[in-house]
Design a protein around this motif. Structure first.
Motif, PDB file in Angstrom:
ATOM      1  N   GLY A 125       0.818  -1.148  -0.050  1.00  0.00           N
ATOM      2  CA  GLY A 125       0.158  -0.035   0.019  1.00  0.00           C
ATOM      3  C   GLY A 125       0.589   1.182   0.023  1.00  0.00           C
ATOM      4  N   GLU A 126       2.133   1.268  -0.003  1.00  0.00           N
ATOM      5  CA  GLU A 126       2.972   2.381   0.116  1.00  0.00           C
ATOM      6  C   GLU A 126       2.835   3.067  -1.257  1.00  0.00           C
ATOM      7  N   PHE A 127       3.338   4.278  -1.599  1.00  0.00           N
ATOM      8  CA  PHE A 127       3.642   4.935  -2.899  1.00  0.00           C
ATOM      9  C   PHE A 127       4.887   5.376  -2.759  1.00  0.00           C
ATOM     10  N   VAL A 128       5.789   5.017  -3.395  1.00  0.00           N
ATOM     11  CA  VAL A 128       7.224   5.279  -2.944  1.00  0.00           C
ATOM     12  C   VAL A 128       7.696   5.693  -4.392  1.00  0.00           C
ATOM     13  N   ALA A 129       8.473   6.765  -4.438  1.00  0.00           N
ATOM     14  CA  ALA A 129       9.194   7.643  -5.478  1.00  0.00           C
ATOM     15  C   ALA A 129      10.527   7.286  -5.252  1.00  0.00           C
ATOM     16  N   ILE A 130      11.194   7.043  -6.440  1.00  0.00           N
ATOM     17  CA  ILE A 130      12.759   6.682  -6.541  1.00  0.00           C
ATOM     18  C   ILE A 130      13.413   7.594  -7.231  1.00  0.00           C
ATOM     19  N   MET A 131      14.359   8.475  -6.656  1.00  0.00           N
ATOM     20  CA  MET A 131      15.085   9.463  -7.558  1.00  0.00           C
ATOM     21  C   MET A 131      16.555   9.160  -7.315  1.00  0.00           C
ATOM     22  N   MET A 173      15.032  -1.128  -9.919  1.00  0.00           N
ATOM     23  CA  MET A 173      13.761  -1.454 -10.401  1.00  0.00           C
ATOM     24  C   MET A 173      13.561  -2.531 -11.272  1.00  0.00           C
ATOM     25  N   ASN A 174      14.583  -2.896 -12.056  1.00  0.00           N
ATOM     26  CA  ASN A 174      14.607  -4.093 -12.986  1.00  0.00           C
ATOM     27  C   ASN A 174      14.470  -5.451 -12.006  1.00  0.00           C
ATOM     28  N   ILE A 175      15.393  -5.284 -10.789  1.00  0.00           N
ATOM     29  CA  ILE A 175      15.337  -6.351  -9.743  1.00  0.00           C
ATOM     30  C   ILE A 175      14.020  -6.389  -9.204  1.00  0.00           C
ATOM     31  N   LEU A 176      13.698  -5.254  -8.619  1.00  0.00           N
ATOM     32  CA  LEU A 176      12.153  -5.316  -7.909  1.00  0.00           C
ATOM     33  C   LEU A 176      11.045  -5.690  -8.886  1.00  0.00           C
ATOM     34  N   GLY A 177      11.183  -5.528 -10.183  1.00  0.00           N
ATOM     35  CA  GLY A 177      10.074  -5.960 -10.995  1.00  0.00           C
ATOM     36  C   GLY A 177      10.372  -7.455 -11.636  1.00  0.00           C
ATOM     37  N   LEU A 191       5.851   1.724  -6.858  1.00  0.00           N
ATOM     38  CA  LEU A 191       7.156   2.375  -6.796  1.00  0.00           C
ATOM     39  C   LEU A 191       7.314   2.890  -8.198  1.00  0.00           C
ATOM     40  N   MET A 192       7.845   4.117  -8.025  1.00  0.00           N
ATOM     41  CA  MET A 192       7.765   5.120  -9.178  1.00  0.00           C
ATOM     42  C   MET A 192       9.391   5.740  -9.100  1.00  0.00           C
ATOM     43  N   VAL A 193       9.756   5.604 -10.477  1.00  0.00           N
ATOM     44  CA  VAL A 193      11.159   6.086 -10.611  1.00  0.00           C
ATOM     45  C   VAL A 193      10.728   7.419 -11.436  1.00  0.00           C
ATOM     46  N   THR A 194      11.581   8.547 -10.925  1.00  0.00           N
ATOM     47  CA  THR A 194      11.146   9.917 -11.668  1.00  0.00           C
ATOM     48  C   THR A 194      12.441  10.646 -11.344  1.00  0.00           C
ATOM     49  N   HIS A 195      12.181  11.676 -12.387  1.00  0.00           N
ATOM     50  CA  HIS A 195      13.206  12.770 -12.303  1.00  0.00           C
ATOM     51  C   HIS A 195      12.613  14.178 -11.705  1.00  0.00           C
ATOM     52  N   GLU A 196      11.329  14.343 -11.841  1.00  0.00           N
ATOM     53  CA  GLU A 196      10.867  15.498 -11.611  1.00  0.00           C
ATOM     54  C   GLU A 196      10.220  15.481 -10.161  1.00  0.00           C
ATOM     55  N   PRO A 197      10.890  16.226  -9.393  1.00  0.00           N
ATOM     56  CA  PRO A 197      10.348  16.507  -7.884  1.00  0.00           C
ATOM     57  C   PRO A 197       8.850  16.782  -7.776  1.00  0.00           C
ATOM     58  N   ASP A 198       8.351  17.328  -8.615  1.00  0.00           N
ATOM     59  CA  ASP A 198       6.963  17.575  -8.708  1.00  0.00           C
ATOM     60  C   ASP A 198       6.183  16.308  -8.772  1.00  0.00           C
ATOM     61  N   ASP A 224       4.434   9.130  -0.956  1.00  0.00           N
ATOM     62  CA  ASP A 224       4.542   9.178   0.413  1.00  0.00           C
ATOM     63  C   ASP A 224       5.610   9.000   1.053  1.00  0.00           C
ATOM     64  N   ARG A 225       6.697   8.441   0.188  1.00  0.00           N
ATOM     65  CA  ARG A 225       7.952   8.144   0.559  1.00  0.00           C
ATOM     66  C   ARG A 225       8.941   8.323  -0.746  1.00  0.00           C
ATOM     67  N   LEU A 226      10.150   8.808  -0.251  1.00  0.00           N
ATOM     68  CA  LEU A 226      11.005   9.276  -1.500  1.00  0.00           C
ATOM     69  C   LEU A 226      12.143   8.757  -0.968  1.00  0.00           C
ATOM     70  N   ILE A 227      12.651   7.970  -2.064  1.00  0.00           N
ATOM     71  CA  ILE A 227      14.048   7.421  -1.701  1.00  0.00           C
ATOM     72  C   ILE A 227      15.230   7.728  -2.985  1.00  0.00           C
ATOM     73  N   HIS A 228      16.469   8.137  -2.187  1.00  0.00           N
ATOM     74  CA  HIS A 228      17.312   8.712  -3.373  1.00  0.00           C
ATOM     75  C   HIS A 228      18.473   7.743  -3.362  1.00  0.00           C
ATOM     76  N   PHE A 229      18.691   7.447  -4.581  1.00  0.00           N
ATOM     77  CA  PHE A 229      19.947   6.527  -4.906  1.00  0.00           C
ATOM     78  C   PHE A 229      21.024   7.259  -5.332  1.00  0.00           C
ATOM     79  N   LEU A 230      22.222   6.964  -5.013  1.00  0.00           N
ATOM     80  CA  LEU A 230      23.481   7.426  -5.289  1.00  0.00           C
ATOM     81  C   LEU A 230      24.700   6.411  -5.374  1.00  0.00           C
ATOM     82  N   ASP A 231      25.222   6.361  -6.372  1.00  0.00           N
ATOM     83  CA  ASP A 231      26.589   5.385  -6.706  1.00  0.00           C
ATOM     84  C   ASP A 231      26.079   4.070  -6.082  1.00  0.00           C
ATOM     85  N   GLY A 232      24.760   3.465  -6.455  1.00  0.00           N
ATOM     86  CA  GLY A 232      24.754   2.041  -6.215  1.00  0.00           C
ATOM     87  C   GLY A 232      23.975   1.852  -4.716  1.00  0.00           C
TER      88      GLY A 232
END
Lengths: 404, 256
Positions: free
Chosen positions: B54-60, B71-75, B219-226, B232-240
């Motif tokens: 039930g979570e709505f997660v954005a991945i940036m 995302m590929n692994i999650l999917g 689970l949503m990957v996006t470039h746009e902060p908007d 309702d949850r924002l995860i930032h990836f950096l260097d793996g």
């Protein structure tokens, strides 16, 4: 799932109508060639068999010459000719022979009025009609007196009648053969063309003695027809005739025959043999065409798989298993080659029909061959579609989705 | 509350029961290495992540940060090189290709930036596609696909080809295709990347609605902060690696 796969395959094929058509062309040509060849071949075999039965299946032909010589070869150089006494001896002394009749033939020009026509003149007697099972259409056969004296009476084949007289009645008319003039006393019923490629009705019958005296200028008999009684095997009759002829011709126990006894079946099997060799050869060519056609299908399927990489990626992403993707592309290539096969079958039958008409032989489509062609094209689809389908099924969904 | 109760009923065939406390998705020390030797690329260097039903997660994250690999692994499109991946309590990191295909088919829906609809195929047929692979009967398939299209607001456009639809409409078809199997999770890879702002917000509203009303985990990957603000949850990836995981209950948007 299979139904869906077939529906998808048809969609994909119709989407690229022209390319699909070019793809299956190899199969179409291969299948059409096989079907047309075998249909025409079967038709001509049937025709030969029908001809042989019009000649009389129970007919033997006796000719002088070495046995190694085929029925089409000329009279043997050194072998003594047959005589009218041989004819009578065969008929009288061999119980299995119903009738025997001499038959000397020569190509000649017959003239009526101002019409010249080149035909075959055959010297024979009345028994010829019985031996060849060939009734008269009009007029009468030779009288005994005409045969004995060798008077100039002649019986026309149907073609000769038409050529010389058109629609008018030839009976009683006088025609010229070389220097002799002869009176038309009868007309034979039409028999049609034979498988030997000759028109059997292109013939004029004259009494054998007239032929010998006035045309050939000798006492020879170049061929004897012997008709076997029903229910007696031709082999038995053949052996009897050979024994009698060896005796009459004084051939020693260790000497070879200097005459030949042919059986019509032998001749027909020889002709059928030629037909089947030809059919076999052309079928081999057609098989090569099918192979090339199969490679064509594989080629296009590989192109198709590459083109549709993204589509495959989508299908994998929404949960298609390897087997499902494999099935889809395999079905597509099978459907493609089956369509080719069906078009080929129809085209082949059409060509076979056309060929049969042109050669005036019976149209003899072979249902088991058609089924075989159908199954064979399915097999081509499976064999040549498997590798491209496997390539599609093994794709990495991520790579495939990224593909542009 | 509504999210959890509906997620149980909305689960696909043979759904794995996700208990209230156990996360739906659990990654432990997930690594992904491409190539070997000098050409070795360590795309993921040990990801720990729990996502509840039930979570709505954005991945940036910037390009090359490993978010796409994750995302590929999650999917279930890719397998990790190391670590464990539990989905609904079951370890799935060593399943075969076909088993992963079954998981995708039954529990996931995908929405891509480029829509990824089958060309020259009607909207209805596109939406039916996952159901075909489930082996569902034609009439039932048709009914569910029509329902899904109605749900994304494309009633009356069922027979349109993708080429006859606008970008926003195409993305709606893709969403309908994603939800037609009643998935537990929708993986959306830059779903608004090709759309103008108005269309983007419509798509985000639709995803939010699916998340809120149907309890579908997104689970949503996006470039746009908007767009990330909808989550309702924002995860930032950096260097793996995961650089930040702001489970703030809309804290960031509120603060802005």
């Amino acid at each position: 799932m299979l139904y869906e796969a077939i529906r998808l395959a048809l969609q994909a094929i119709l989407r690229n109508m022209f390319r699909s058509f070019l793809t299956v062309l190899g199969i179409v040509i291969g299948v059409a060639a096989v079907i047309a060849m075998v249909t025409v071949g079967q038709g001509s075999t049937d025709q030969v068999e029908a001809d042989v039965s019009t000649l009389g299946t129970n007919l033997l032909m006796i000719r002088p010459g070495q046995p190694s010589q085929g029925p089409g070869s000329g009279v043997g150089g050194t072998a003594a000719s047959l005589t009218l006494k041989d004819v009578d001896a065969i008929e009288e002394q061999i119980p299995s022979v119903m009738v025997a009749t001499p038959s000397n033939s020569r190509a000649m020009t017959v003239i009526f009025g101002n019409v010249n026509y080149s035909t075959t003149v055959t010297g024979t007697d009345t028994r010829f009609l019985t031996a060849r099972d060939w009734p008269l259409e009009s007029g009468r056969a030779f009288y005994e007196s005409e045969l004995r004296t060798g008077s100039s009476a002649c019986i026309l084949g149907n073609t000769v009648k038409t050529k010389l007289f058109g629609g008018s009645d030839p009976l009683g008319a006088s025609i010229r053969l070389k220097q002799i003039s002869c009176r038309v006393i009868g007309v034979l019923e039409a028999k049609g063309a034979s498988s030997f490629g000759t028109d059997q009705d292109d013939i004029v019958l004259v009494p054998i003695r007239a032929f010998q005296r006035r045309i050939a200028g000798n006492q020879d008999v170049s061929m004897i027809f012997a008709s076997i009684r029903n229910g007696i095997s031709t082999d038995k009759a053949k052996a009897d005739i050979e024994r009698l002829m060896r005796e009459r011709r004084r051939i020693g126990p260790f000497e070879e025959d200097d005459f030949n006894v042919f059986d019509m079946k032998q001749i027909s099997s020889m002709l059928t043999g030629i037909t089947s060799v030809l059919t076999g050869l052309l079928s081999a060519v057609a098989a090569v065409s099918l192979l090339v056609g199969g490679i064509g299908i594989m080629n296009i399927m590989l192109v198709s798989v590459t083109e549709r990489t993204r589509e495959i990626g989508i299908r994998l992403a929404v949960g298609a298993t390897e087997g499902q993707v494999l099935l889809q592309f395999l079905v597509e290539s099978i459907v493609l080659s089956l369509i080719g096969g069906l078009i080929g079958i129809m085209l082949g039958l059409a060509l076979g029909l056309l060929g049969s008409r042109l050669l005036s032989i019976p149209f003899a489509p072979n249902p088991s061959l058609i089924l075989a062609a159908f199954l064979f094209s399915a097999m081509v689809g499976i064999v040549f579609g498997y590798f491209p389908a496997l390539r599609a099924a093994r794709m990495d969904p991520i790579e495939a989705l990224r593909h542009q | 509350m509504t999210a959890e109760s509906t997620s149980a009923t909305a689960a696909g065939p043979g759904a794995l029961p996700a208990s209230r406390d156990a996360p739906l998705i659990s990654l432990r020390q997930i690594t992904k290495i491409y190539g070997s030797g000098d050409a070795e690329v360590r795309a993921l260097r040990g990801i720990d992540l729990d996502i509840l039903g039930g979570e709505f997660v954005a991945i940036m994250g910037p390009s090359g940060s490993g978010k796409s690999t994750a995302m590929n692994i999650l999917g279930f499109l890719d397998k990790p090189s190391g670590g464990t991946y539990s989905f609904g309590g079951a370890e799935v990191d060593h399943l075969s290709r076909d088993q992963l295909a079954l998981l995708r088919r039954n529990f996931l829906g995908f929405v891509f930036q480029g829509y990824n609809l089958l060309a020259r195929t009607s909207a209805l047929d596109n939406v039916e596609l996952p159901l075909i692979y489930q082996g569902m009967a034609r009439t039932q398939r048709r009914r569910l696909a029509l329902e899904a299209l109605a749900k994304v607001g494309l009633k009356g456009r069922e027979d349109h080809d993708p080429s006859q639809l606008s970008g926003g409409q195409q993305q709606r078809v893709a969403i309908a295709r994603a939800i037609v199997t009643n998935p537990d999770v929708i993986l959306a890879d830059e779903p608004t990347g090709n759309l103008d702002t108005a269309r983007s917000h419509e798509i985000m509203d639709l995803l939010t609605e699916l998340n809120r009303k149907d309890g579908i985990t997104i689970l949503m990957v996006t470039h746009e902060p908007d767009m990330a603000e909808y989550a309702d949850r924002l995860i930032h990836f950096l260097d793996g690696r995961i650089a930040s995981d702001a489970s703030a209950e809309k804290a960031a948007p509120d603060a802005l």
